[in-house]
Design a protein around this motif. Structure first.
Motif, PDB file in Angstrom:
ATOM      1  N   GLU A  79       1.045  -1.243  -0.017  1.00 46.03           N
ATOM      2  CA  GLU A  79      -0.164   0.128   0.103  1.00 46.03           C
ATOM      3  C   GLU A  79       0.916   1.166   0.123  1.00 46.03           C
ATOM      4  O   GLU A  79       0.617   2.284  -0.657  1.00 46.03           O
ATOM      5  N   ALA A  80       2.121   1.245   0.875  1.00 47.93           N
ATOM      6  CA  ALA A  80       3.011   2.307   0.726  1.00 47.93           C
ATOM      7  C   ALA A  80       3.287   2.574  -0.490  1.00 47.93           C
ATOM      8  O   ALA A  80       3.808   3.788  -0.941  1.00 47.93           O
ATOM      9  N   ASP A  81       3.863   1.542  -1.351  1.00 47.13           N
ATOM     10  CA  ASP A  81       4.590   1.616  -2.711  1.00 47.13           C
ATOM     11  C   ASP A  81       3.412   2.163  -3.642  1.00 47.13           C
ATOM     12  O   ASP A  81       3.704   3.174  -4.366  1.00 47.13           O
ATOM     13  N   ILE A  82       2.110   1.857  -3.507  1.00 44.54           N
ATOM     14  CA  ILE A  82       1.178   2.438  -4.290  1.00 44.54           C
ATOM     15  C   ILE A  82       0.827   3.842  -4.094  1.00 44.54           C
ATOM     16  O   ILE A  82       0.689   4.699  -4.876  1.00 44.54           O
ATOM     17  N   ASN A  83       0.911   4.218  -2.745  1.00 41.68           N
ATOM     18  CA  ASN A  83       0.968   5.518  -2.391  1.00 41.68           C
ATOM     19  C   ASN A  83       1.952   6.528  -3.091  1.00 41.68           C
ATOM     20  O   ASN A  83       1.690   7.671  -3.317  1.00 41.68           O
ATOM     21  N   GLU A  84       3.107   5.886  -3.471  1.00 43.24           N
ATOM     22  CA  GLU A  84       3.977   6.745  -4.000  1.00 43.24           C
ATOM     23  C   GLU A  84       3.939   7.206  -5.326  1.00 43.24           C
ATOM     24  O   GLU A  84       4.558   7.790  -5.921  1.00 43.24           O
ATOM     25  N   ASP A 118       2.004   8.987  -8.445  1.00 45.76           N
ATOM     26  CA  ASP A 118       1.228  10.010  -8.397  1.00 45.76           C
ATOM     27  C   ASP A 118       0.065   9.990  -9.516  1.00 45.76           C
ATOM     28  O   ASP A 118      -0.872  10.437  -9.154  1.00 45.76           O
ATOM     29  N   ASP A 119       0.227   9.139 -10.448  1.00 43.79           N
ATOM     30  CA  ASP A 119      -0.659   8.695 -11.353  1.00 43.79           C
ATOM     31  C   ASP A 119      -1.810   8.010 -10.979  1.00 43.79           C
ATOM     32  O   ASP A 119      -1.496   6.627 -10.468  1.00 43.79           O
ATOM     33  N   TYR A 120      -2.860   8.151 -11.171  1.00 39.75           N
ATOM     34  CA  TYR A 120      -4.180   7.305 -10.929  1.00 39.75           C
ATOM     35  C   TYR A 120      -4.155   6.182 -11.727  1.00 39.75           C
ATOM     36  O   TYR A 120      -4.409   5.165 -10.808  1.00 39.75           O
ATOM     37  N   GLU A 121      -3.913   6.264 -12.806  1.00 45.49           N
ATOM     38  CA  GLU A 121      -4.058   5.034 -13.769  1.00 45.49           C
ATOM     39  C   GLU A 121      -2.957   3.928 -13.202  1.00 45.49           C
ATOM     40  O   GLU A 121      -3.152   2.685 -13.343  1.00 45.49           O
ATOM     41  N   GLU A 122      -1.725   4.637 -12.873  1.00 44.66           N
ATOM     42  CA  GLU A 122      -0.786   3.735 -12.388  1.00 44.66           C
ATOM     43  C   GLU A 122      -1.182   2.833 -11.270  1.00 44.66           C
ATOM     44  O   GLU A 122      -0.958   1.613 -10.951  1.00 44.66           O
ATOM     45  N   ARG A 123      -1.784   3.707 -10.250  1.00 45.62           N
ATOM     46  CA  ARG A 123      -2.314   2.992  -9.253  1.00 45.62           C
ATOM     47  C   ARG A 123      -3.153   2.000  -9.352  1.00 45.62           C
ATOM     48  O   ARG A 123      -3.267   0.813  -8.511  1.00 45.62           O
ATOM     49  N   GLN A 124      -4.048   2.262 -10.223  1.00 47.15           N
ATOM     50  CA  GLN A 124      -5.047   1.163 -10.516  1.00 47.15           C
ATOM     51  C   GLN A 124      -4.576  -0.039 -11.034  1.00 47.15           C
ATOM     52  O   GLN A 124      -5.139  -1.126 -10.782  1.00 47.15           O
ATOM     53  N   MET A 125      -3.596   0.220 -12.076  1.00 48.23           N
ATOM     54  CA  MET A 125      -2.831  -0.824 -12.762  1.00 48.23           C
ATOM     55  C   MET A 125      -2.228  -1.607 -11.817  1.00 48.23           C
ATOM     56  O   MET A 125      -2.025  -3.059 -11.923  1.00 48.23           O
ATOM     57  N   PHE A 126      -1.601  -1.158 -10.861  1.00 46.95           N
ATOM     58  CA  PHE A 126      -0.824  -1.772  -9.484  1.00 46.95           C
ATOM     59  C   PHE A 126      -1.696  -2.793  -8.961  1.00 46.95           C
ATOM     60  O   PHE A 126      -1.676  -3.818  -8.433  1.00 46.95           O
ATOM     61  N   LEU A 127      -2.694  -2.059  -8.502  1.00 46.66           N
ATOM     62  CA  LEU A 127      -3.934  -2.793  -7.662  1.00 46.66           C
ATOM     63  C   LEU A 127      -4.447  -4.054  -8.617  1.00 46.66           C
ATOM     64  O   LEU A 127      -4.663  -5.181  -7.932  1.00 46.66           O
ATOM     65  N   GLN A 128      -4.698  -3.782  -9.643  1.00 45.54           N
ATOM     66  CA  GLN A 128      -5.062  -5.015 -10.493  1.00 45.54           C
ATOM     67  C   GLN A 128      -4.283  -5.938 -10.547  1.00 45.54           C
ATOM     68  O   GLN A 128      -4.621  -7.277 -10.609  1.00 45.54           O
ATOM     69  N   ASP A 129      -2.953  -5.872 -10.773  1.00 49.36           N
ATOM     70  CA  ASP A 129      -1.924  -6.843 -10.730  1.00 49.36           C
ATOM     71  C   ASP A 129      -1.786  -7.755  -9.794  1.00 49.36           C
ATOM     72  O   ASP A 129      -1.323  -8.681  -9.872  1.00 49.36           O
TER      73      ASP A 129
END
Length: 364
Positions: free
Chosen positions: A241-246, A248-259
């Motif tokens: 979760e800390a890595d995801i928070n780092e 900045d891009d919303y789309e990148e966060r969503q891709m990380f979560l989906q992965d």
């Protein structure tokens, strides 16, 4: 209303706090990194607020919030002042609910204060220290009440019996929240005592990334250990979760979560769960100037809800105009809801429901 993050040193409390709030608490790989409690005001994620914003198009949107406190790690002997014991116990007493973080992952590079990973032992360490502190409180109250009970005072005798029940439970290693009491016993004696182990608790199992979706053996052990406590268990990969928070891009966060197999950050689920743990719910006000989520206790009346906005609203309450959230979304606007006869006029005895869209009429 405050929820306090507690746990042994170095289990991920401050990293979790940073995930939940915009404040950046110090987090490092050594015990007692947190000394003074860090406090963050965290927005409660709510898709209903976003939907109302789409329909109303207001000048501003204000979400509901919950206060999260990151409290120093506790060790064996805290009830006797070991480590930062007295400070820890004082800080936790000021919170309304407990988020108990348990380390449920193996990593030789991150030290454990007891030398090995065992979430049940960790849980029992903290439980015991909190129970010992509560026992100390109960025994002091008993000493005072016994004198009055001996004179034949019926109220004192009743209180003495309840305090003895508390004492026996705590001595047996049972937290107050797991001891059965009648409603009267809770109101008259247990709640006023403000005991630490009476506070509602949620166990946060801090896992590695591969266990973020379905948990692991450690998590199953925790679920089995707390099954009689009426407590929620939440699985969260705090480091991930800390890595995801780092990002900045919303789309990148969503891709990380989906992965990793998640549909939203685990921290969002935790915030919503903490909100419910604090016995809170949300009602909305919706107008051109502002769409806002207001926090009110579950079971609150319409005047009490009005008082959250301003005390004058409660004092001079006349009535509330209420629209169910689903009706607001279904019809698309307040005007259409009124035309369909779906707006209700409620009086002083109305109990607010989660998601109500409300407008108050008052006279001061």
């Amino acid at each position: 209303m405050k929820a306090g993050i507690v746990g042994l040193p170095n289990v991920g409390k401050s990293t979790l706090f940073n995930c939940l709030s915009n404040a950046k608490a110090q987090s490092a790989n050594f015990p007692f990194c947190t000394i003074e409690p860090n406090i963050g005001v965290v927005n409660v994620p709510d898709q209903r607020l976003q939907k109302l914003e789409e329909l109303v198009n207001p000048e501003r949107v204000i979400p509901a919030t919950v206060e999260i406190v990151d409290i120093a790690g506790l060790v064996k002997g805290a009830s006797k002042g070991e480590g930062l014991g007295n400070q820890f116990l004082g800080n936790i007493r000021e919170t309304d609910a407990i988020l108990h973080v348990l380390r449920c992952f193996d990593n030789d590079n991150i030290v454990h204060v007891d030398g090995s990973v065992d979430p049940i032992r960790d849980k029992e360490t903290i439980d015991m220290e909190l129970q010992l502190k509560d026992l100390e409180t109960v025994e002091k109250k008993l000493d005072k009440v016994k004198r009055a009970a001996k004179t034949g005072n019926k109220e004192a005798q009743k209180e003495e019996a309840i305090l003895n029940k508390l004492k026996e439970g705590l001595e047996a290693g049972t937290s107050v929240r797991a001891i059965e009491f009648s409603e009267d016993e809770l109101i008259e004696v247990v709640n006023p005592a403000q005991l630490i182990t009476a506070k509602p608790v949620m166990y946060v199992c801090n896992v590695d990334e591969s266990s973020a979706v379905s948990g692991n053996t450690y998590v199953e052990q925790v679920k089995e250990a707390v099954k009689d406590e009426h407590a929620e268990v939440l699985v969260l990969a705090v480091g991930t979760e800390a890595d995801i928070n780092e990002l900045d891009d919303y789309e990148e966060r969503q891709m990380f979560l989906q992965d990793i197999g998640l549909d939203e950050p685990g921290s969002s689920k935790l915030i919503r769960s903490a909100y419910k743990l604090l016995n809170q719910q949300t009602y909305f006000t919706a107008g051109q100037k502002e769409v806002r989520a207001w926090t009110v206790s579950i079971g609150a009346s319409a005047p009490q809800a009005a008082g959250v906005i301003h005390t004058d609203f409660e004092k001079g309450f006349i009535r509330a105009e209420v629209i169910a959230y689903d009706d607001y979304v279904s019809y698309g606007s307040e005007v259409k809801v009124k035309e369909a006869g779906k707006m209700r006029v409620e009086g002083k005895n109305y109990i607010v429901k989660d998601g109500d869209v409300m407008h108050f009429l008052f006279n001061v």
